[in-house]
Design an enzyme around this catalytic site. Structure first.
Site, PDB file in Angstrom:
ATOM      1  N   ASP A   1       0.838  -1.190   0.000  1.00  0.00           N
ATOM      2  CA  ASP A   1       0.000   0.000   0.000  1.00  0.00           C
ATOM      3  C   ASP A   1       0.884   1.255   0.000  1.00  0.00           C
ATOM      4  OD1 ASP A   1      -2.162  -1.686   0.201  1.00  0.00           O
ATOM      5  OD2 ASP A   1      -2.281  -1.507   2.390  1.00  0.00           O
TER       6      ASP A   1
HETATM    7  N1  URA Z   1      -1.123  -6.008   3.720  1.00  0.00           N
HETATM    8  C1  URA Z   1      -1.643  -4.773   3.735  1.00  0.00           C
HETATM    9  O1  URA Z   1      -2.690  -4.543   4.311  1.00  0.00           O
HETATM   10  N2  URA Z   1      -0.970  -3.798   3.121  1.00  0.00           N
HETATM   11  C2  URA Z   1       0.206  -3.982   2.494  1.00  0.00           C
HETATM   12  O2  URA Z   1       0.776  -3.044   1.958  1.00  0.00           O
HETATM   13  C3  URA Z   1       0.733  -5.280   2.483  1.00  0.00           C
HETATM   14  C4  URA Z   1       0.050  -6.274   3.104  1.00  0.00           C
END
Ligand code: URA
Length: 243
Positions: free
Chosen positions: A101
């Site tokens: 993310d």
């Molecule tokens: N899980 C998440 O919620 N976000 C990420 O960036 C990676 C794994």
């Protein structure tokens, strides 16, 4: 480039297996069998191994310490992407292997090797991904057990069993290391959400045997070492497939 390196890079075997194959006349360059594995070849030569053409694609593998605020995409008109950070790249076909993310930090592999990427990401191959997570409340032993059994997020998503090591647990804030074996959209955040906690900080520490090199610093990157790449290939190719 030497013929044996060319064939080894393209996955034809180990250097010694290739030397032996060349000795036995199984390799031709531009129609003629060669006897020495150290002859120089270039990308205009036609190389056949057991009668099948081997073409060269230069593969690149970088470890990036992704900072927060950068998108895990190849290109974006408005926001900086992880590929904007890889400044000495030689090829244009690089992509991030999986997504973190925008606000997640940590290990991200950048490559143009589609086959390896697919295997590292497919839940079939069970390649582990370890995250450090900070959440806004108390992580309990009960939650650890739920995660270990494979928590149900919604009708469409039943998470695979995940291992959680609780590092610190307080009413107001807790920290844990979570190992998962798949990579669904917002997976870690959704897993914690399903037990009533919000992730306030998330960082990926490893993928299979590949560990984040903290010395890179946020935004730093480097090519993988040969050893790292070999171990990662073993993670991706040696794991048993589910039937
Ligand atoms: N899980 C998440 O919620 N976000 C990420 O960036 C990676 C794994």
């Amino acid at each position: 480039m030497r013929l044996d390196k060319f064939l080894a890079d393209m996955g034809a075997g180990t250097r010694s297996q290739i030397k032996e194959a060349v000795r036995r006349g199984r390799v031709t360059v531009n129609g003629s069998p060669v006897s020495k594995a150290d002859v120089k070849v270039s990308d205009t030569d036609v190389i056949l191994f057991d009668g099948r053409q081997v073409t060269y694609t230069a593969m690149e593998y970088y470890m990036l310490y992704k900072p927060a605020g950068v998108l895990s995409a190849s290109r974006d008109r408005k926001a900086p992407t992880v590929l904007d950070l890889i400044t000495d790249k030689k090829r244009k076909d690089l992509f991030p292997v999986g997504r973190l993310d925008k606000d997640t930090e940590g290990l991200l592999l950048i490559s143009n090797d589609g086959e390896l990427a697919h295997r590292l990401l497919s839940p079939k191959h069970h390649v582990s991904k370890v995250y450090f997570a900070r959440v806004d409340g108390m992580i309990t032993e009960e939650m650890r057990k739920k995660f270990a059994e494979g928590i149900t997020i919604d009708e469409e998503f039943q998470a695979l069993p995940a291992e959680m090591k609780i590092l610190r647990a307080n009413e107001s804030e807790s920290e844990a290391e979570l190992t998962i074996y798949e990579g669904k959209f917002h997976q870690v955040k959704r897993m914690f959400e399903s037990v009533g906690l919000t992730v306030t900080y998330l960082k990926r520490l490893s993928m299979g045997s590949l560990l984040l090199d903290e010395t890179l610093g946020k935004g730093g990157f480097r090519p993988l070492s040969e050893k790292e790449l070999e171990c990662l290939r073993n993670d991706a190719f040696d794991t048993a497939e589910e039937t």
